[in-house]
Design an enzyme around this catalytic site. Structure first.
Site, PDB file in Angstrom:
ATOM      1  N   LYS A  70       0.805  -1.224   0.000  1.00 41.34           N
ATOM      2  CA  LYS A  70       0.000   0.000   0.000  1.00 41.34           C
ATOM      3  C   LYS A  70       0.841   1.279   0.000  1.00 41.34           C
ATOM      4  CE  LYS A  70      -4.052  -2.087   2.191  1.00 41.34           C
ATOM      5  NZ  LYS A  70      -5.076  -1.962   3.251  1.00 41.34           N
ATOM      6  N   ASN A  91      -4.690   1.769  -1.798  1.00 37.89           N
ATOM      7  CA  ASN A  91      -5.188   0.394  -1.796  1.00 37.89           C
ATOM      8  C   ASN A  91      -5.955   0.054  -3.065  1.00 37.89           C
ATOM      9  OD1 ASN A  91      -7.685   1.797  -1.229  1.00 37.89           O
ATOM     10  ND2 ASN A  91      -8.481  -0.155  -0.432  1.00 37.89           N
ATOM     11  N   ASP A 107      -9.921   2.480   1.535  1.00 37.07           N
ATOM     12  CA  ASP A 107      -9.897   1.933   2.898  1.00 37.07           C
ATOM     13  C   ASP A 107     -10.514   2.888   3.915  1.00 37.07           C
ATOM     14  OD1 ASP A 107      -8.838  -0.587   2.542  1.00 37.07           O
ATOM     15  OD2 ASP A 107      -6.763   0.046   2.863  1.00 37.07           O
ATOM     16  N   GLY A 129      -0.893  -0.754  15.340  1.00 43.57           N
ATOM     17  CA  GLY A 129      -0.268  -0.860  14.028  1.00 43.57           C
ATOM     18  C   GLY A 129       0.050   0.498  13.443  1.00 43.57           C
ATOM     19  N   ALA A 133      -2.756   0.262   6.474  1.00 47.97           N
ATOM     20  CA  ALA A 133      -4.131   0.298   6.975  1.00 47.97           C
ATOM     21  C   ALA A 133      -4.287   1.344   8.063  1.00 47.97           C
ATOM     22  CB  ALA A 133      -4.541  -1.081   7.498  1.00 47.97           C
TER      23      ALA A 133
END
Length: 272
Positions: A70, A91, A107, A129, A133
Protein backbone atom coordinates in the site's frame (compact mmCIF):
# COMPACT_ATOMS: atom_id res chain seq x y z
CA UNK A 1 -0.80 -10.44 -21.06
CA UNK A 2 -4.12 -9.96 -22.86
CA UNK A 3 -7.61 -11.25 -22.42
CA UNK A 4 -10.94 -10.35 -23.99
CA UNK A 5 -12.96 -10.38 -20.78
CA UNK A 6 -12.53 -7.32 -18.54
CA UNK A 7 -10.99 -8.19 -15.19
CA UNK A 8 -9.63 -6.71 -12.00
CA UNK A 9 -7.42 -8.23 -9.31
CA UNK A 10 -6.30 -8.08 -5.72
CA UNK A 11 -2.54 -8.22 -5.20
CA UNK A 12 -0.46 -8.88 -2.12
CA UNK A 13 2.03 -11.14 -0.38
CA UNK A 14 0.50 -13.35 0.98
CA UNK A 15 -2.76 -13.36 -0.97
CA UNK A 16 -4.42 -16.76 -0.36
CA UNK A 17 -6.42 -15.36 2.56
CA UNK A 18 -8.11 -12.65 0.47
CA UNK A 19 -11.89 -12.74 0.24
CA UNK A 20 -12.00 -9.96 -2.36
CA UNK A 21 -12.51 -12.35 -5.33
CA UNK A 22 -15.57 -13.86 -3.65
CA UNK A 23 -17.04 -10.39 -3.01
CA UNK A 24 -16.48 -8.97 -6.48
CA UNK A 25 -17.55 -12.16 -8.28
CA UNK A 26 -20.73 -12.21 -6.19
CA UNK A 27 -21.58 -8.69 -7.35
CA UNK A 28 -20.59 -9.37 -10.96
CA UNK A 29 -22.89 -12.38 -11.00
CA UNK A 30 -25.79 -10.48 -9.39
CA UNK A 31 -25.48 -7.66 -11.91
CA UNK A 32 -24.94 -10.05 -14.84
CA UNK A 33 -21.69 -8.29 -15.78
CA UNK A 34 -19.37 -10.33 -17.99
CA UNK A 35 -16.09 -9.73 -16.20
CA UNK A 36 -13.74 -11.45 -13.78
CA UNK A 37 -11.92 -10.67 -10.55
CA UNK A 38 -8.81 -12.59 -9.49
CA UNK A 39 -6.22 -12.90 -6.75
CA UNK A 40 -2.62 -12.42 -7.85
CA UNK A 41 0.39 -13.16 -5.67
CA UNK A 42 2.89 -10.33 -6.13
CA UNK A 43 6.04 -9.93 -4.06
CA UNK A 44 7.45 -6.50 -3.22
CA UNK A 45 10.38 -7.02 -5.60
CA UNK A 46 8.03 -7.97 -8.42
CA UNK A 47 5.61 -5.07 -7.86
CA UNK A 48 7.10 -2.56 -10.37
CA UNK A 49 7.19 -5.20 -13.11
CA UNK A 50 3.63 -6.26 -12.34
CA UNK A 51 2.37 -2.68 -12.69
CA UNK A 52 4.20 -2.16 -15.98
CA UNK A 53 2.80 -5.41 -17.40
CA UNK A 54 -0.76 -4.25 -16.75
CA UNK A 55 -0.46 -0.83 -18.43
CA UNK A 56 -0.76 -2.34 -21.93
CA UNK A 57 -3.62 -4.71 -21.15
CA UNK A 58 -6.91 -2.97 -22.06
CA UNK A 59 -8.93 -5.72 -20.38
CA UNK A 60 -7.28 -5.00 -17.00
CA UNK A 61 -9.50 -2.59 -15.10
CA UNK A 62 -7.26 -2.25 -12.05
CA UNK A 63 -6.42 -3.85 -8.75
CA UNK A 64 -6.98 -3.72 -5.05
CA UNK A 65 -3.76 -3.56 -3.06
CA UNK A 66 -3.13 -5.33 0.22
CA UNK A 67 -0.16 -6.08 2.50
CA UNK A 68 2.67 -5.14 1.94
CA UNK A 69 2.19 -2.91 -1.12
CA UNK A 70 0.00 0.00 0.00
CA UNK A 71 2.89 2.40 0.58
CA UNK A 72 5.16 1.18 -2.25
CA UNK A 73 2.33 1.75 -4.74
CA UNK A 74 2.58 5.50 -4.15
CA UNK A 75 5.74 5.63 -6.26
CA UNK A 76 4.37 3.59 -9.17
CA UNK A 77 1.13 5.25 -10.30
CA UNK A 78 -0.41 8.71 -10.67
CA UNK A 79 -1.93 10.33 -7.59
CA UNK A 80 -4.49 12.91 -8.82
CA UNK A 81 -6.35 13.00 -5.50
CA UNK A 82 -3.29 13.70 -3.35
CA UNK A 83 -3.50 10.39 -1.49
CA UNK A 84 0.22 10.52 -0.65
CA UNK A 85 -0.19 13.70 1.41
CA UNK A 86 -3.66 13.00 2.81
CA UNK A 87 -3.27 9.33 3.78
CA UNK A 88 0.13 8.04 2.72
CA UNK A 89 -1.10 4.71 1.35
CA UNK A 90 -2.93 3.42 -1.74
CA UNK A 91 -5.19 0.39 -1.80
CA UNK A 92 -6.78 0.77 -5.25
CA UNK A 93 -5.33 1.29 -8.73
CA UNK A 94 -7.53 1.99 -11.76
CA UNK A 95 -6.46 1.79 -15.40
CA UNK A 96 -7.63 4.64 -17.62
CA UNK A 97 -8.55 4.14 -21.30
CA UNK A 98 -5.21 5.63 -22.40
CA UNK A 99 -3.26 3.10 -20.33
CA UNK A 100 -2.37 5.51 -17.52
CA UNK A 101 -2.80 4.23 -13.97
CA UNK A 102 -4.45 6.20 -11.17
CA UNK A 103 -4.15 5.32 -7.51
CA UNK A 104 -6.59 6.09 -4.72
CA UNK A 105 -7.63 4.84 -1.28
CA UNK A 106 -11.01 3.30 -0.49
CA UNK A 107 -9.90 1.93 2.90
CA UNK A 108 -10.65 5.15 4.77
CA UNK A 109 -14.28 5.36 3.65
CA UNK A 110 -14.71 1.59 4.03
CA UNK A 111 -13.38 1.74 7.58
CA UNK A 112 -15.60 4.65 8.54
CA UNK A 113 -18.85 3.29 7.11
CA UNK A 114 -19.85 0.97 10.02
CA UNK A 115 -19.07 3.57 12.70
CA UNK A 116 -20.28 6.68 10.89
CA UNK A 117 -23.48 6.92 12.97
CA UNK A 118 -21.54 7.25 16.25
CA UNK A 119 -20.66 10.65 17.68
CA UNK A 120 -16.86 10.57 17.96
CA UNK A 121 -16.27 14.25 18.65
CA UNK A 122 -13.93 14.67 21.61
CA UNK A 123 -13.35 10.91 21.93
CA UNK A 124 -10.11 8.92 22.37
CA UNK A 125 -9.09 6.12 19.99
CA UNK A 126 -6.31 3.55 20.27
CA UNK A 127 -4.88 2.20 17.01
CA UNK A 128 -2.71 -0.93 16.94
CA UNK A 129 -0.27 -0.86 14.03
CA UNK A 130 1.44 1.78 11.91
CA UNK A 131 1.28 0.38 8.37
CA UNK A 132 -0.82 1.21 5.34
CA UNK A 133 -4.13 0.30 6.97
CA UNK A 134 -3.35 2.43 10.02
CA UNK A 135 -2.69 5.42 7.76
CA UNK A 136 -6.19 5.15 6.28
CA UNK A 137 -7.67 4.64 9.75
CA UNK A 138 -6.07 7.79 11.16
CA UNK A 139 -7.28 9.83 8.19
CA UNK A 140 -10.82 8.51 8.78
CA UNK A 141 -10.67 9.12 12.53
CA UNK A 142 -9.74 12.73 11.95
CA UNK A 143 -12.70 13.12 9.59
CA UNK A 144 -14.94 11.56 12.26
CA UNK A 145 -13.88 14.11 14.88
CA UNK A 146 -11.77 11.91 17.17
CA UNK A 147 -9.89 14.27 19.49
CA UNK A 148 -6.98 12.06 20.56
CA UNK A 149 -5.31 8.97 19.16
CA UNK A 150 -2.80 6.64 20.79
CA UNK A 151 -0.83 4.35 18.47
CA UNK A 152 0.65 1.05 19.65
CA UNK A 153 3.46 -0.01 17.32
CA UNK A 154 6.72 -1.93 17.16
CA UNK A 155 8.42 0.98 15.42
CA UNK A 156 7.87 4.04 17.59
CA UNK A 157 9.61 6.39 15.15
CA UNK A 158 7.39 5.26 12.27
CA UNK A 159 4.27 5.61 14.42
CA UNK A 160 5.29 9.08 15.56
CA UNK A 161 5.72 10.14 11.96
CA UNK A 162 2.30 8.76 11.11
CA UNK A 163 0.70 10.63 13.98
CA UNK A 164 2.44 13.84 12.93
CA UNK A 165 1.31 13.40 9.33
CA UNK A 166 -2.29 12.98 10.49
CA UNK A 167 -2.10 16.26 12.47
CA UNK A 168 -3.89 14.57 15.36
CA UNK A 169 -3.26 14.99 19.05
CA UNK A 170 -2.03 11.84 20.72
CA UNK A 171 0.95 9.68 21.57
CA UNK A 172 2.82 6.47 20.77
CA UNK A 173 3.29 3.41 22.97
CA UNK A 174 5.16 0.11 22.46
CA UNK A 175 3.12 -2.95 21.48
CA UNK A 176 3.35 -4.48 24.96
CA UNK A 177 2.22 -1.32 26.78
CA UNK A 178 -0.87 -1.28 28.97
CA UNK A 179 -3.83 0.10 27.04
CA UNK A 180 -5.09 3.54 28.02
CA UNK A 181 -8.79 3.90 28.70
CA UNK A 182 -10.35 4.68 25.31
CA UNK A 183 -13.66 4.96 23.52
CA UNK A 184 -12.53 3.03 20.45
CA UNK A 185 -9.88 0.32 19.99
CA UNK A 186 -8.82 -0.59 16.45
CA UNK A 187 -6.50 -3.37 15.35
CA UNK A 188 -5.01 -2.09 12.08
CA UNK A 189 -2.13 -4.58 12.16
CA UNK A 190 -1.89 -8.11 10.67
CA UNK A 191 -1.58 -9.57 14.17
CA UNK A 192 -4.25 -12.18 14.76
CA UNK A 193 -4.56 -12.91 11.04
CA UNK A 194 -4.35 -16.48 9.82
CA UNK A 195 -0.64 -17.32 9.51
CA UNK A 196 0.43 -14.32 11.61
CA UNK A 197 1.36 -14.10 15.30
CA UNK A 198 -1.46 -13.61 17.79
CA UNK A 199 -2.32 -10.16 19.09
CA UNK A 200 -1.56 -10.19 22.80
CA UNK A 201 -3.39 -7.34 24.51
CA UNK A 202 -5.10 -6.95 27.90
CA UNK A 203 -8.50 -5.31 27.49
CA UNK A 204 -9.10 -4.74 31.22
CA UNK A 205 -8.25 -1.00 31.08
CA UNK A 206 -11.01 -0.35 28.53
CA UNK A 207 -14.29 1.12 29.80
CA UNK A 208 -17.48 -0.88 29.37
CA UNK A 209 -18.71 1.35 26.54
CA UNK A 210 -15.57 0.98 24.42
CA UNK A 211 -16.06 -0.26 20.85
CA UNK A 212 -13.51 -2.81 19.60
CA UNK A 213 -12.92 -2.90 15.84
CA UNK A 214 -10.63 -5.51 14.26
CA UNK A 215 -9.72 -5.00 10.61
CA UNK A 216 -8.56 -8.63 10.33
CA UNK A 217 -11.16 -10.84 8.62
CA UNK A 218 -9.38 -14.19 8.37
CA UNK A 219 -10.35 -15.56 10.81
CA UNK A 220 -13.50 -13.51 11.17
CA UNK A 221 -13.70 -13.92 14.93
CA UNK A 222 -10.18 -13.04 16.01
CA UNK A 223 -8.69 -13.51 19.43
CA UNK A 224 -9.18 -9.79 20.04
CA UNK A 225 -12.89 -9.95 19.27
CA UNK A 226 -13.34 -13.06 21.41
CA UNK A 227 -11.68 -11.30 24.34
CA UNK A 228 -13.84 -8.21 23.79
CA UNK A 229 -17.03 -10.27 23.74
CA UNK A 230 -16.05 -11.90 27.04
CA UNK A 231 -16.03 -8.40 28.51
CA UNK A 232 -19.38 -7.63 26.84
CA UNK A 233 -17.80 -4.90 24.73
CA UNK A 234 -19.37 -3.95 21.40
CA UNK A 235 -17.39 -5.29 18.43
CA UNK A 236 -17.05 -4.79 14.69
CA UNK A 237 -15.31 -7.41 12.56
CA UNK A 238 -13.19 -6.93 9.46
CA UNK A 239 -15.88 -7.86 6.95
CA UNK A 240 -17.65 -4.52 7.37
CA UNK A 241 -14.60 -2.58 6.22
CA UNK A 242 -13.73 -5.17 3.57
CA UNK A 243 -17.16 -4.97 1.95
CA UNK A 244 -17.30 -1.19 2.28
CA UNK A 245 -13.97 -0.53 0.58
CA UNK A 246 -14.69 -3.21 -2.04
CA UNK A 247 -17.96 -1.51 -3.01
CA UNK A 248 -16.14 1.72 -3.81
CA UNK A 249 -13.46 -0.12 -5.80
CA UNK A 250 -16.08 -2.14 -7.70
CA UNK A 251 -17.64 1.05 -9.04
CA UNK A 252 -14.24 2.28 -10.21
CA UNK A 253 -13.39 -1.02 -11.91
CA UNK A 254 -16.71 -1.95 -13.49
CA UNK A 255 -18.73 1.28 -13.59
CA UNK A 256 -21.66 -0.15 -11.65
CA UNK A 257 -23.01 0.16 -8.12
CA UNK A 258 -22.90 -3.12 -6.17
CA UNK A 259 -26.28 -4.55 -5.09
CA UNK A 260 -25.87 -3.73 -1.40
CA UNK A 261 -29.37 -5.05 -0.69
CA UNK A 262 -27.79 -8.50 -1.01
CA UNK A 263 -25.25 -7.86 1.77
CA UNK A 264 -26.79 -10.43 4.11
CA UNK A 265 -26.36 -13.23 1.58
CA UNK A 266 -22.86 -12.03 0.71
CA UNK A 267 -21.88 -12.08 4.34
CA UNK A 268 -23.23 -15.62 4.74
CA UNK A 269 -21.04 -16.76 1.85
CA UNK A 270 -18.01 -15.00 3.27
CA UNK A 271 -18.47 -16.71 6.63
CA UNK A 272 -19.40 -20.18 5.30
Amino acid sequence: MTTEMPYAEVIGDPIAQSKSPLIHKFWLDRLDIEADYRACHVTLDALPGYIESRRDDPAWRGCNVTIPHKIAMLDLVADPGGVRDKIGAMNTVVRQDDGSLMGTNTDAAGFLAPIADYDWSGKHAVVIGAGGAARAVLFALKQAGIAETTILARNGLKASGLLMQSSMKGGVLPMDARLPGADLLINASPLGMMGQPALEVDLDPLPTDCLVYDLVYAPLETGLLKAAKKRDLAVIDGLDMLIGQAALAFELFFGATPPMEDDDELRKRLTA
